[in-house]
Enzyme design. Structure first.
Site: not given
Length: 393
Positions: A158, A298-299, A305, A322-323, A392
């Site tokens: 988040i 996202p990174g 990101s 996707h990342g 996390k």
């Protein structure tokens, strides 16, 4: 960046947007998938591609009349949600730690679940179909209800982010929790048993599949769609709590009106039309990027990101990465990096800074900038974000 065609002798070609040579194991995994008789046209590899189970993470596989449960994976419906708020960076002054602690208090992480079933979660329409799911999960309804609105572990997160214009964004990454995992494993096990019983040749046991006309296919498809819906709603429930925490600290509890909302899967399968034909598209670590589709790339924690809009590139089956994608295993990251490395690489981010998340250190991931350069023909960037708070799992 345009794709390159891998030099593999398979029934269907492999198109790669990776922009770098793949390792021998990665090439073999791509060849295994491309050699299956029901694969449609070609296999597409995204810029963040890396080893997975059965199929590469960061691969897009279109199939005719068959599905591979392990290619979808065990975190069915895993994906991202982002909300652009009307707040600016100044509102965050001296509030980052309070926001993080409040988020950790209201959204369970790791293996944890909610003590009670939230009203919004309990009212989800999907519960009416629970009895139709695989018999292997029939004792898990209570757990699934309590996990609705929880983050999970691993690379789930988040984040509070700022874009280049100092606007505040809320972002989270999660999937279908334990219920999706168990459903996937039940069907993967059935597919493997069938392949063994039918003496079906497979280049990898994890590529066991269901044929579209079969009862097993229909059962898997039903459960797959249910778990994908669960994952999407799970993100909605968490985001509603996330918004309340932010509203409390930035607006005295006054409800905000989001300026943009994006909620997208990156581990899933859907029926789509490509090159004029109806196919099943499995995106294993890839986001749908049809023209004007919004997506989230996202990174790692500590890097940028991206909110993107799809360009509808036909050769990628209208998909993007996707990342950033991992460049080393979790075990290797724990061996190679220290707590000092973590502190340095997450400087300026309000987050946990302990040994428990060293495997998620930015250095364990590929460069998100390079990944983005490789897919300029797949997406356009709408917003570039940098996190200031990270929770996390």
């Amino acid at each position: 960046m345009a794709y390159e065609k891998l030099p593999v002798s398979t029934a269907k070609p492999v198109l790669s947007w990776a922009g770098h040579p793949l390792g021998s194991e990665e090439i073999q995994m791509a060849k295994n998938v491309a050699s299956l008789p029901f694969v449609f046209k070609h296999v597409a590899l995204m810029p963040d591609v890396h080893l997975g189970k059965g199929a590469l993470v960061g691969s897009v596989v279109a199939t005719k009349d068959a599905l591979i449960p392990a290619a979808v994976g065990v975190d069915i419906g895993c994906g991202m949600m982002a909300v652009k708020t009307p707040y600016n960076a100044q509102k965050l002054d001296d509030k980052l730690k309070k926001i993080r602690l409040d988020l950790e208090a209201v959204i369970p992480v790791g293996f944890n679940e909610n003590k009670e079933v939230e009203k919004k979660a309990g009212n989800w329409q999907g519960w009416a179909d629970f009895k139709e799911l695989h018999r292997g999960v029939q004792d898990l309804k209570g757990k699934a209800m309590k996990q609705m609105g929880s983050l999970g572990g691993g690379n789930h997160f988040i984040e509070v982010c700022l874009d280049t214009e100092e606007n505040v964004w809320l972002m989270l990454h999660s999937g279908s929790r334990n219920i999706g995992n168990v459903l996937a494993q039940c069907h993967i096990s059935t597919a493997k048993e069938l392949a063994k019983m039918m003496q079906t040749y497979l280049p990898d046991p994890d590529l066991a599949y269901f044929v579209a006309a079969s009862p097993n296919f229909h059962a898997y498809w039903h459960d797959l769609q249910w778990a994908q819906d669960y994952a999407r709603f799970n993100r909605n429930v968490m985001m509603a709590r996330f918004q309340k925490v932010v509203e409390k600290h930035l607006a005295g509890g006054k409800p905000m009106k989001p300026l943009l909302e994006v909620n997208c899967h990156h581990n899933y399968a859907e029926k789509e039309v490509h090159f004029g034909e109806d196919v099943y598209v499995t995106r294993k670590g890839a986001v749908r990027a049809q023209e004007n589709d919004y997506g989230i790339i996202p990174g790692s924690m500590g890097t940028k990101s991206y909110i993107v809009k799809g360009k509808g590139n036909l050769e990628s089956y209208c998909s993007c990465s996707h990342g950033a994608g991992r460049k080393m295993s979790r075990a290797k990251a724990k061996r190679e990096f220290t707590l000092d490395d973590l502190l340095e690489q997450t400087n300026g981010v309000e987050c946990r800074k302990d040994y428990g998340i060293i495997d998620e250190i930015p250095g364990a991931y590929k460069s998100i900038d390079e990944v983005m350069q490789q897919q300029s023909d797949l997406v356009e960037v709408v917003a570039t974000l940098k996190q200031v708070v990270c929770v996390k799992g």
